[in-house]
Design an enzyme around this catalytic site. Structure first.
Site, PDB file in Angstrom:
ATOM      1  N   GLY A  29       0.823  -1.217   0.000  1.00  0.00           N
ATOM      2  CA  GLY A  29       0.000   0.000   0.000  1.00  0.00           C
ATOM      3  C   GLY A  29       0.848   1.255   0.000  1.00  0.00           C
ATOM      4  N   THR A  31       1.117   3.585   2.369  1.00  0.00           N
ATOM      5  CA  THR A  31       1.830   3.831   3.633  1.00  0.00           C
ATOM      6  C   THR A  31       3.084   2.966   3.677  1.00  0.00           C
ATOM      7  OG1 THR A  31      -0.382   4.057   4.580  1.00  0.00           O
ATOM      8  CG2 THR A  31       1.466   4.157   6.110  1.00  0.00           C
ATOM      9  N   ASP A  81       2.899  -3.265   8.217  1.00  0.00           N
ATOM     10  CA  ASP A  81       1.890  -3.145   7.164  1.00  0.00           C
ATOM     11  C   ASP A  81       0.888  -2.051   7.517  1.00  0.00           C
ATOM     12  OD1 ASP A  81       0.419  -3.614   4.887  1.00  0.00           O
ATOM     13  OD2 ASP A  81      -0.210  -5.641   5.423  1.00  0.00           O
ATOM     14  N   GLY A  82       0.181  -1.580   6.534  1.00  0.00           N
ATOM     15  CA  GLY A  82      -0.870  -0.580   6.725  1.00  0.00           C
ATOM     16  C   GLY A  82      -2.212  -1.238   6.981  1.00  0.00           C
ATOM     17  N   ASP A  84      -6.815  -0.469   6.259  1.00  0.00           N
ATOM     18  CA  ASP A  84      -7.893   0.397   5.770  1.00  0.00           C
ATOM     19  C   ASP A  84      -8.737   0.927   6.917  1.00  0.00           C
ATOM     20  OD1 ASP A  84      -7.404   0.035   2.880  1.00  0.00           O
ATOM     21  OD2 ASP A  84      -7.822  -2.051   3.380  1.00  0.00           O
ATOM     22  N   GLY A  95      -6.928  -5.112   2.821  1.00  0.00           N
ATOM     23  CA  GLY A  95      -7.245  -5.692   1.528  1.00  0.00           C
ATOM     24  C   GLY A  95      -7.711  -4.676   0.509  1.00  0.00           C
ATOM     25  N   GLY A  97      -5.887  -2.918  -1.081  1.00  0.00           N
ATOM     26  CA  GLY A  97      -4.944  -3.090  -2.188  1.00  0.00           C
ATOM     27  C   GLY A  97      -4.922  -4.514  -2.730  1.00  0.00           C
ATOM     28  N   GLU A 103      -0.752 -10.955   2.994  1.00  0.00           N
ATOM     29  CA  GLU A 103      -0.576 -10.144   4.219  1.00  0.00           C
ATOM     30  C   GLU A 103      -0.954 -10.956   5.452  1.00  0.00           C
ATOM     31  OE1 GLU A 103      -1.357  -5.720   2.275  1.00  0.00           O
ATOM     32  OE2 GLU A 103      -3.032  -6.774   3.164  1.00  0.00           O
TER      33      GLU A 103
HETATM   34  C1  5RP Z   1      -3.450  -3.760   0.991  1.00  0.00           C
HETATM   35  C2  5RP Z   1      -3.768  -3.265   2.347  1.00  0.00           C
HETATM   36  C3  5RP Z   1      -3.250  -1.906   2.719  1.00  0.00           C
HETATM   37  O1  5RP Z   1      -2.501  -2.022   3.875  1.00  0.00           O
HETATM   38  C4  5RP Z   1      -4.411  -0.972   2.943  1.00  0.00           C
HETATM   39  O2  5RP Z   1      -5.235  -0.960   1.783  1.00  0.00           O
HETATM   40  C5  5RP Z   1      -3.948   0.436   3.277  1.00  0.00           C
HETATM   41  O3  5RP Z   1      -3.423   1.050   2.155  1.00  0.00           O
HETATM   42  P1  5RP Z   1      -2.802   2.508   2.175  1.00  0.00           P
HETATM   43  O4  5RP Z   1      -1.575   2.448   3.014  1.00  0.00           O
HETATM   44  O5  5RP Z   1      -2.516   2.782   0.723  1.00  0.00           O
HETATM   45  O6  5RP Z   1      -3.827   3.457   2.738  1.00  0.00           O
HETATM   46  O7  5RP Z   1      -4.403  -3.892   3.140  1.00  0.00           O
HETATM   47  O8  5RP Z   1      -4.076  -4.976   0.737  1.00  0.00           O
END
Ligand code: 5RP
Length: 217
Positions: A29, A31, A81-82, A84, A95, A97, A103
């Site tokens: 993602g 972040t 990891d980031g 939503d 998810g 992304g 993940e």
């Molecule tokens: C990808 C994810 C990401 O961590 C989630 O979508 C956050 O994305 P971003 O950092 O672009 O806001 O779960 O599958």
């Protein structure tokens, strides 16, 4: 402060959790992209990474950071990891992304899961962000019907998206998830569902909320 700047500050803070010689699990993602860029500065100090998506692998390799196979590394000390959405118990929706399955595998294999978010991701109850579910293509309609029957939420096929595993994504709209552990468990049992974007059974251990200064949950 912009949302992007908050993401960058959360990612920079996560670097403090990286210790010498570690193999670092890396999420997906925008972040995480900031985290990968920050990791590049200290790449000589780590043993390598395990990546959760082709997108992150490409960015890691572009920085000259080694990407390893989880089957060869065994369990990891750290996963970054980031998300939503994040509730006060560090349970997550992920998810957005479409990388949720890899993940979830890496989160499960990791001793410490550090989640990096901007403040807009914090919610009292999960579900405003449509819940992603990865499904084997032939089970798409069956899974959608069963998701509707079980949750009452509206399943929407993310048209045109194919995951790194060759599957499709169903986004479930209109949920208010008061028991995320139960929902994760029940939806995971639908035939054809590969994984559910709820990270509740295995939540984050630390959540870094980007800001000046960053806050910890
Ligand atoms: C990808 C994810 C990401 O961590 C989630 O979508 C956050 O994305 P971003 O950092 O672009 O806001 O779960 O599958």
């Amino acid at each position: 402060m912009s949302q992007n700047e908050a993401k960058r500050l959360a990612a920079e803070k996560a670097i403090e959790y990286v210790e010498d010689g570690m193999i670092v699990g890396v999420g997906t993602g925008s972040t995480v992209a900031f985290f990968i860029d920050a990791l590049a500065r200290i790449k000589h100090r780590i043993a390598g990474t395990v990546s959760s998506s082709d997108q992150s692998t490409e960015r890691l390799r572009a920085h000259g950071i080694e990407v390893m196979e989880l089957n060869n590394t065994g369990d990891l000390a750290l996963y970054v990891d980031g998300a939503d959405e994040c509730d006060p118990h560090k349970r997550l929706i992920k998810g957005g992304g479409a990388a949720l399955t890899r993940e979830k595998i890496i989160a499960e294999a990791s001793e410490k899961f550090v989640c990096i978010i901007d403040p807009a991701k914090l919610v009292p109850v999960l579900g405003k962000f449509p819940l992603p579910v990865e499904v084997i293509p032939m089970a798409r309609s069956l899974a959608a019907r069963q998701i509707l029957a079980f949750t009452g939420g509206q399943p929407v096929w993310r048209d045109g998206v194919v995951t790194d595993n060759g599957n499709v994504i169903i986004d479930v709209h209109g949920l208010s998830i008061t028991d995320p552990v139960a929902m994760e468990r029940e939806l995971s049992q639908i035939p054809g569902v590969v994984s559910v974007g709820l990270f509740a059974r295995r939540p984050a251990d630390v959540v870094i909320i980007g800001g000046e200064p960053p806050r910890l949950l």
